[in-house]
Scaffold this motif. Structure first.
Motif, PDB file in Angstrom:
ATOM      1  N   THR A  82      47.090  73.341  47.068  1.00 28.28           N
ATOM      2  CA  THR A  82      48.131  74.377  47.078  1.00 28.28           C
ATOM      3  C   THR A  82      48.865  74.423  48.418  1.00 28.28           C
ATOM      4  O   THR A  82      49.881  75.084  48.542  1.00 28.28           O
ATOM      5  N   HIS A  83      48.336  73.724  49.421  1.00 28.30           N
ATOM      6  CA  HIS A  83      48.987  73.675  50.734  1.00 28.30           C
ATOM      7  C   HIS A  83      49.120  72.207  51.129  1.00 28.30           C
ATOM      8  O   HIS A  83      48.467  71.728  52.057  1.00 28.30           O
ATOM      9  N   VAL A  86      49.553  69.888  54.681  1.00 32.68           N
ATOM     10  CA  VAL A  86      48.504  69.462  55.632  1.00 32.68           C
ATOM     11  C   VAL A  86      47.413  68.643  54.937  1.00 32.68           C
ATOM     12  O   VAL A  86      46.267  68.636  55.380  1.00 32.68           O
ATOM     13  N   ARG A  89      44.785  66.539  56.663  1.00 26.94           N
ATOM     14  CA  ARG A  89      43.663  67.135  57.384  1.00 26.94           C
ATOM     15  C   ARG A  89      42.311  66.691  56.821  1.00 26.94           C
ATOM     16  O   ARG A  89      41.292  66.805  57.498  1.00 26.94           O
ATOM     17  N   VAL A  95      33.194  66.678  58.017  1.00 30.59           N
ATOM     18  CA  VAL A  95      32.301  67.837  58.021  1.00 30.59           C
ATOM     19  C   VAL A  95      31.060  67.474  57.210  1.00 30.59           C
ATOM     20  O   VAL A  95      31.121  67.391  55.980  1.00 30.59           O
TER      21      VAL A  95
ATOM     22  N   THR B  72      37.877  70.344  55.673  1.00 27.70           N
ATOM     23  CA  THR B  72      38.801  70.052  56.778  1.00 27.70           C
ATOM     24  C   THR B  72      38.496  70.880  58.032  1.00 27.70           C
ATOM     25  O   THR B  72      39.276  70.849  58.982  1.00 27.70           O
ATOM     26  N   PRO B  88      45.289  78.387  58.900  1.00 29.33           N
ATOM     27  CA  PRO B  88      46.252  77.956  57.868  1.00 29.33           C
ATOM     28  C   PRO B  88      46.785  76.538  58.122  1.00 29.33           C
ATOM     29  O   PRO B  88      47.169  75.851  57.182  1.00 29.33           O
ATOM     30  N   ASN B  89      46.791  76.126  59.383  1.00 33.81           N
ATOM     31  CA  ASN B  89      47.311  74.792  59.703  1.00 33.81           C
ATOM     32  C   ASN B  89      46.350  73.669  59.343  1.00 33.81           C
ATOM     33  O   ASN B  89      46.701  72.497  59.418  1.00 33.81           O
ATOM     34  N   LYS B  90      45.125  74.049  58.993  1.00 33.60           N
ATOM     35  CA  LYS B  90      44.156  73.029  58.579  1.00 33.60           C
ATOM     36  C   LYS B  90      43.790  73.147  57.105  1.00 33.60           C
ATOM     37  O   LYS B  90      43.186  72.235  56.545  1.00 33.60           O
ATOM     38  N   CYS B  91      44.121  74.289  56.505  1.00 34.48           N
ATOM     39  CA  CYS B  91      43.714  74.535  55.109  1.00 34.48           C
ATOM     40  C   CYS B  91      44.648  73.811  54.144  1.00 34.48           C
ATOM     41  O   CYS B  91      45.858  74.027  54.155  1.00 34.48           O
ATOM     42  N   THR B  92      44.057  72.951  53.300  1.00 32.99           N
ATOM     43  CA  THR B  92      44.849  72.197  52.320  1.00 32.99           C
ATOM     44  C   THR B  92      44.968  72.937  50.986  1.00 32.99           C
ATOM     45  O   THR B  92      45.718  72.523  50.121  1.00 32.99           O
ATOM     46  N   GLY B  93      44.196  73.998  50.824  1.00 36.58           N
ATOM     47  CA  GLY B  93      44.189  74.711  49.540  1.00 36.58           C
ATOM     48  C   GLY B  93      43.388  73.981  48.487  1.00 36.58           C
ATOM     49  O   GLY B  93      43.666  74.107  47.296  1.00 36.58           O
ATOM     50  N   TYR B 113      47.956  78.380  51.425  1.00 34.90           N
ATOM     51  CA  TYR B 113      46.676  78.299  52.128  1.00 34.90           C
ATOM     52  C   TYR B 113      45.779  79.472  51.730  1.00 34.90           C
ATOM     53  O   TYR B 113      46.242  80.471  51.192  1.00 34.90           O
TER      54      TYR B 113
END
Lengths: 331, 179
Positions: A82-83, A86, A89, A95, B72, B88-93, B113
């Motif tokens: 959904t985002h 990025v 990433r 992890v 992530t 939010p800058n690392k969350c891909t959803g 996000y």
């Protein structure tokens, strides 16, 4: 009867009334990765057994289907995010506690392995595709390299195929908050299903009698295993924690009963099992082509049900009194 | 790790929803989305029923399965505390954290996000209570460091019967309800 009723106005989309964060994209991804895993294993085993001539489809044509499958799987996975901005990433960190992080990295190795298996079979399996590749020096070098090192690649492919099929099941198992999906038997179940899927594709595509006979036996065996593992999974859940017991009741009289038995177990497992059992006794009639198609359908349905029931089952059950129409009064 | 905890007195909570409004205002949570919510829990056998109101949110677990599941590293702990945040800058959803959270406490923002309660760490940084705690008209909500035996939350938990939600998951939730 003692009850607990939880009423709330929380109504976060894709969370309430039930979690629905994973949709068809994840289901299709799990199905296609399973198919790729099966393709890796079968192609590699044929190469390692030096049976490329007898099992031409499996050795030379199946890897391309696996490569297309993994490509589609990656596309669907990207569509699910959904985002998306990025998405890279996934490769910005590893992890160790996150199963999906393992998957992101393992899939890169799987793509490489299935690509090399595709290249080693391209000249024999798809000469029309190999010709333009052979026109370039780099293409010729790549095809030669893949053919020369096909046995070491095959060894790696068997290992990677098993690991990646296990990964798809482990991804489900790792979600402890989703009781139906959280059975330790998901990994072998998804591996068996992936193998059955690839065997079904071989049966649809192969023309050599020896190859068809072997894979009809393999398919029969895999579906038998799948039925047994599914039964054990249900037994495992039925003997689990309270939330697992409640989750498995959804297929024993609950809201998913009809879908599970009438649209998955019977058409996706029992009917192909009966057809393949019949086929083992004699010649394979053309109408029996329905069997591998049903196996493919059953493999997809398995993942659909595990993902869907997994998300519906949970620790909390809120009665939602949120009325979105009230928002209009604020405008 | 410094453990921050929230303690909510269910004997005082009237379910007014001020905590929900305060959170939405403080954190600019869009309409239709909630980082916290009120649950009206009715238990018992009719006619012997008991109702309690609970202001619920992310439990900022000491062992957060959402954090462990995030591929992530977008989910992280704030400055060696149990406060679990999302970058939010690392969350891909991808939804792994949503599937991993037994409290269904996460939400998907309109931008895609994942978000959640932050215990208003930007206020905590300034020595303030989270917005929901500050706004509670019945003073049923308390916030503080659990490792400090003299903090209000420690004293309340030492002196009153209490419970945490879904303790059996092993996540070690850090939102407690006085019963």
């Amino acid at each position: 009867m003692r009850e607990e009723i939880l009423i709330t106005t929380r109504a976060n989309p894709k969370i309430d009334p039930n979690v629905a964060a994973w949709g068809w994209q994840v289901i299709a991804d799990l199905f296609l990765v399973g198919l790729t895993a099966g393709a890796l294993i079968f192609t590699a085993m044929v190469i390692l057994g030096r049976k490329e001539e007898n099992f031409g489809f499996t050795a030379k044509r199946l890897p391309l289907i696996g490569l297309i499958s993994i490509g589609l799987a990656m596309t669907f996975l990207f569509l699910k995010l959904t985002h998306k901005i990025v998405f890279w990433r996934f490769f910005g960190a590893f992890v160790p506690t996150a199963v999906m992080s393992w998957g992101a990295w393992l899939l890169q190795l799987v793509i490489l392995a299935i690509l090399l298996l595709t290249l080693q079979g391209l000249r024999g399996g798809y000469p029309a595709l190999a010709r333009p590749v052979d026109k370039f020096r780099l293409g010729t070098w790549a095809l030669d390299w893949a053919e020369r090192y096909r046995r070491p690649v095959a060894w790696a492919s068997v290992v990677l195929g098993v690991i990646i099929a296990f990964y798809t099941g482990t991804l489900m198992t790792s979600m402890d908050a989703r009781p139906f999906a959280s059975s330790g038997l998901m990994a072998p179940l998804f591996l068996t299903s992936g193998l059955a899927t690839a065997a079904a594709v071989v049966l649809i595509g192969a023309r050599a009698p020896e190859e068809r006979l072997l894979f009809s036996r393999v398919l029969f065996g895999m579906v038998v295993f799948k039925v047994l593992l599914l039964a054990l999974t249900l037994a495992n859940l039925a003997n689990g924690s309270q939330v697992q017991i409640e989750s498995v009741q959804m297929v024993f009289g609950g809201e998913y009963t009809r879908l599970f038995w009438l649209f998955f177990v019977i058409p996706g497992l029992l009917v192909p099992l009966a057809i393949e059992a019949f086929g083992l006794r004699g010649k394979r009639a053309s109408w029996m082509m329905i069997s591998p198609v049903l196996v493919l359908y059953g493999a997809y349905m398995l993942r659909q049900l595990v993902v869907d029931i997994g998300q519906v089952s949970g620790y909390l059950s809120y009665v939602n009194t949120y009325n979105p129409a009230l928002l209009d009064l604020l405008r | 790790m410094i453990r921050y905890a929230m303690v909510i007195d269910t004997k005082l909570c009237i379910g007014c929803g001020d905590c929900v409004v305060a959170c939405k205002t403080e954190n600019k949570v869009p309409a239709g989305l909630n980082r916290d919510w009120v649950v009206e829990a009715t238990t018992g056998t009719y006619p012997n029923l008991k109702t309690e109101f609970r202001s619920e949110r992310c439990n900022h677990c000491a062992k957060p399965t959402c954090l462990y599941a995030c591929p992530t590293a977008a989910t992280y702990r704030w400055e060696d505390t149990n406060i679990v945040l999302v970058d939010p800058n690392k969350c891909t959803g991808c939804g792994a954290c949503i599937a991993a959270c037994p409290y269904d406490a996460r939400l998907i923002m309109n931008e895609g996000y994942v978000s959640k309660c932050t215990f208003c760490h930007h206020r905590v940084e300034q020595g303030l209570d989270p917005a929901c705690v500050s706004s509670c008209p019945t003073r049923c909500m308390h916030f503080g460091v659990l490792d400090d035996p003299n903090s209000t939350v420690s004293k309340l938990l030492a002196s009153r019967e209490h419970k945490a939600l879904l303790d059996e998951t092993g996540n070690e939730p850090q939102v407690y309800f006085l019963t």
